[in-house]
Design a protein around this motif. Structure first.
Motif, PDB file in Angstrom:
ATOM      1  N   ALA A  46       0.061  -0.542 -13.360  1.00 19.55           N
ATOM      2  CA  ALA A  46      -1.222  -0.950 -13.255  1.00 19.55           C
ATOM      3  C   ALA A  46      -2.076  -0.848 -12.166  1.00 19.55           C
ATOM      4  O   ALA A  46      -3.209  -0.294 -12.044  1.00 19.55           O
ATOM      5  CB  ALA A  46      -1.332  -2.387 -14.228  1.00 19.55           C
ATOM      6  N   LEU A  47      -1.504  -1.399 -11.060  1.00 16.74           N
ATOM      7  CA  LEU A  47      -2.263  -1.259  -9.793  1.00 16.74           C
ATOM      8  C   LEU A  47      -2.287   0.019  -9.179  1.00 16.74           C
ATOM      9  O   LEU A  47      -3.128   0.317  -8.505  1.00 16.74           O
ATOM     10  CB  LEU A  47      -1.562  -2.584  -8.949  1.00 16.74           C
ATOM     11  N   GLY A  48      -1.198   0.688  -9.428  1.00 16.81           N
ATOM     12  CA  GLY A  48      -1.386   2.106  -9.068  1.00 16.81           C
ATOM     13  C   GLY A  48      -2.360   2.933  -9.789  1.00 16.81           C
ATOM     14  O   GLY A  48      -3.136   3.786  -8.884  1.00 16.81           O
ATOM     15  N   LEU A  49      -2.666   2.399 -10.725  1.00 23.48           N
ATOM     16  CA  LEU A  49      -3.774   3.169 -11.687  1.00 23.48           C
ATOM     17  C   LEU A  49      -5.168   2.605 -11.117  1.00 23.48           C
ATOM     18  O   LEU A  49      -5.854   3.657 -10.834  1.00 23.48           O
ATOM     19  CB  LEU A  49      -3.623   3.050 -13.060  1.00 23.48           C
ATOM     20  N   VAL A  50      -5.193   1.425 -10.794  1.00 26.68           N
ATOM     21  CA  VAL A  50      -6.449   1.116 -10.071  1.00 26.68           C
ATOM     22  C   VAL A  50      -6.709   1.470  -8.844  1.00 26.68           C
ATOM     23  O   VAL A  50      -7.858   2.090  -8.561  1.00 26.68           O
ATOM     24  CB  VAL A  50      -6.247  -0.728  -9.892  1.00 26.68           C
ATOM     25  N   PHE A  51      -5.482   1.856  -7.862  1.00 27.57           N
ATOM     26  CA  PHE A  51      -5.926   2.659  -6.808  1.00 27.57           C
ATOM     27  C   PHE A  51      -6.305   4.052  -6.923  1.00 27.57           C
ATOM     28  O   PHE A  51      -7.332   4.406  -6.174  1.00 27.57           O
ATOM     29  CB  PHE A  51      -4.358   2.639  -6.027  1.00 27.57           C
ATOM     30  N   GLY A  52      -5.675   4.553  -7.800  1.00 30.20           N
ATOM     31  CA  GLY A  52      -6.090   5.860  -8.485  1.00 30.20           C
ATOM     32  C   GLY A  52      -7.648   6.051  -8.907  1.00 30.20           C
ATOM     33  O   GLY A  52      -8.459   6.913  -8.359  1.00 30.20           O
ATOM     34  N   ALA A  53      -7.921   4.849  -9.530  1.00 31.39           N
ATOM     35  CA  ALA A  53      -9.145   5.067  -9.979  1.00 31.39           C
ATOM     36  C   ALA A  53     -10.363   4.753  -8.734  1.00 31.39           C
ATOM     37  O   ALA A  53     -11.269   5.508  -9.000  1.00 31.39           O
ATOM     38  CB  ALA A  53      -9.489   3.981 -11.227  1.00 31.39           C
ATOM     39  N   LEU A 113      -0.576  -2.732  -1.648  1.00 33.08           N
ATOM     40  CA  LEU A 113       0.215  -3.755  -1.158  1.00 33.08           C
ATOM     41  C   LEU A 113       0.635  -4.871  -2.079  1.00 33.08           C
ATOM     42  O   LEU A 113       2.046  -5.222  -2.342  1.00 33.08           O
ATOM     43  CB  LEU A 113      -0.247  -4.522   0.057  1.00 33.08           C
ATOM     44  N   THR A 114      -0.138  -5.193  -2.986  1.00 35.78           N
ATOM     45  CA  THR A 114       0.196  -6.216  -4.026  1.00 35.78           C
ATOM     46  C   THR A 114       1.061  -5.219  -5.171  1.00 35.78           C
ATOM     47  O   THR A 114       2.111  -5.925  -5.529  1.00 35.78           O
ATOM     48  CB  THR A 114      -1.130  -6.562  -4.639  1.00 35.78           C
ATOM     49  N   SER A 115       0.843  -4.252  -5.319  1.00 39.85           N
ATOM     50  CA  SER A 115       1.688  -3.199  -6.136  1.00 39.85           C
ATOM     51  C   SER A 115       3.014  -3.329  -5.727  1.00 39.85           C
ATOM     52  O   SER A 115       4.059  -3.415  -6.423  1.00 39.85           O
ATOM     53  CB  SER A 115       1.128  -1.971  -6.454  1.00 39.85           C
ATOM     54  N   GLY A 116       3.208  -3.220  -4.239  1.00 35.78           N
ATOM     55  CA  GLY A 116       4.676  -3.393  -3.584  1.00 35.78           C
ATOM     56  C   GLY A 116       5.273  -4.491  -3.910  1.00 35.78           C
ATOM     57  O   GLY A 116       6.420  -4.458  -4.189  1.00 35.78           O
ATOM     58  N   LEU A 117       4.547  -5.705  -4.116  1.00 30.31           N
ATOM     59  CA  LEU A 117       5.132  -6.983  -4.057  1.00 30.31           C
ATOM     60  C   LEU A 117       5.753  -6.682  -5.540  1.00 30.31           C
ATOM     61  O   LEU A 117       6.888  -7.349  -5.960  1.00 30.31           O
ATOM     62  CB  LEU A 117       4.123  -8.065  -4.098  1.00 30.31           C
ATOM     63  N   PHE A 118       4.822  -6.343  -6.568  1.00 35.94           N
ATOM     64  CA  PHE A 118       5.405  -6.436  -7.935  1.00 35.94           C
ATOM     65  C   PHE A 118       6.655  -5.586  -8.105  1.00 35.94           C
ATOM     66  O   PHE A 118       7.378  -5.879  -8.738  1.00 35.94           O
ATOM     67  CB  PHE A 118       4.116  -5.895  -9.061  1.00 35.94           C
ATOM     68  N   ALA A 119       6.744  -4.331  -7.254  1.00 38.72           N
ATOM     69  CA  ALA A 119       7.619  -3.484  -7.360  1.00 38.72           C
ATOM     70  C   ALA A 119       9.069  -4.093  -6.911  1.00 38.72           C
ATOM     71  O   ALA A 119       9.909  -4.069  -7.701  1.00 38.72           O
ATOM     72  CB  ALA A 119       7.458  -2.337  -6.592  1.00 38.72           C
TER      73      ALA A 119
END
Lengths: 199, 101
Positions: free
Chosen positions: A112-119, A82-88
């Motif tokens: 970066a947050l998408g990668l955190v989600f993936g990790a 959701l935070t990555s959505g804000l940044f997008a």
């Protein structure tokens, strides 16, 4: 605060140089992305329905298997996405104000947050596999890997799209890629309670 | 004609709402409880689904900017999100009351 202007038609009549998409012209952004969003929602809805049906049929097995998941990790991943959505969304606003460099910065933060989600997701999968919980363990875990894996594939595709538009940063490109990213958000929002929370 | 994107302030407020609703979902699911794993009370399950519905609404209306669209499209996407939540709720209630068992 002034609101930035987007690129898309919202009235019936297309402006010069814009294609007439008929009723789809009333949607913000690229109409084809909305077709994709609608079809993805329908595909996931069908899968959720199947999961719900199987759960009703094998309640004890689903309950016992669900106990082996960590809903706090799922919640953490929800917040990350959701935070990555804000940044997008901020990236779209920035490019609409012709702040291309700022938009790229927001896009990189989104990625970066998408990668955190993936990790986090990979760590979760590794933990489950380490405990011997594979797609072949039972019906619940088959659905768990299928649904979250299919969603994860969308996250990876979204990351590629975001990287492309960080390179070719135009308003139309950023609007299209971030719409896909928000769709990934939306699917996870619906997936999280189904798999992790409801018991 | 060009669409109006949501302001940065509106986006941040939406994000804060989404974070709050996620926490409400997690608390409703009693993730804080140390007690043994047990089925949620019905109100807890409903609260989880209601907050999920609000989150879907926020993402569609603000992040995806569907608020500038026509009432028909807004209704279609929100309706589909509601149908999905209805499917999830039906399956949950069927399992809870062992309707298929």
């Amino acid at each position: 605060m002034t609101e930035p202007r987007g690129s898309s038609s919202v009235s019936g009549a297309p402006s010069e140089g814009e294609a007439d998409w008929g009723p789809l012209s009333a949607l913000p952004g690229n109409p084809l992305m909305w077709v994709l969003i609608l079809s993805e929602m329908l595909v996931f809805a069908a899968a959720f329905g199947l999961f719900a049906w199987m759960r009703a049929d094998q309640r004890e097995l689903f309950d016992a298997s669900q106990q082996l998941l960590d809903p706090v990790i799922g919640g953490l991943n929800t917040m990350v996405l959701l935070t990555s959505g804000l940044f997008a969304a901020l990236a779209t606003n920035a490019v609409a104000r012709h702040q291309v460099r700022r938009s790229r910065q927001w896009l990189l933060l989104t990625m970066a947050l998408g990668l955190v989600f993936g990790a986090i997701k990979i760590a979760e999968y590794a933990s489950k596999f380490g405990a011997g919980l594979t797609p072949e363990t039972n019906t619940f875990f088959a659905f768990y890997y299928l649904l979250t894996g299919f969603h994860f594939a969308h996250v990876l595709f979204g990351l590629v799209l975001l990287a492309l538009v960080a390179w070719r940063t135009t308003l139309a490109n950023v609007e299209t890629a971030t719409a896909f990213w928000h769709m990934v958000d939306l699917i996870w929002i619906l997936l999280y309670p189904l798999i992790y929370l409801l018991r | 004609m060009r669409t109006t994107l949501p302001s940065s302030r509106r986006l941040v407020l939406t994000w804060a709402t989404l974070m709050g609703l996620t926490l409400i979902s997690m608390i409703s699911a009693r993730l804080d409880a140390d007690a043994e794993w047990q089925a949620l009370p019905l109100w807890g399950a409903l609260l989880v689904l209601v907050s999920t519905g609000f989150k879907a609404h926020q993402v569609l209306m603000t992040y995806l900017n569907l608020r500038v669209s026509s009432p028909g499209w807004k209704g279609a996407f929100l309706g589909l999100a509601l149908v999905i939540l209805g499917v999830i709720l039906s399956g949950y209630l069927a399992a809870r009351h062992q309707l298929l068992g």
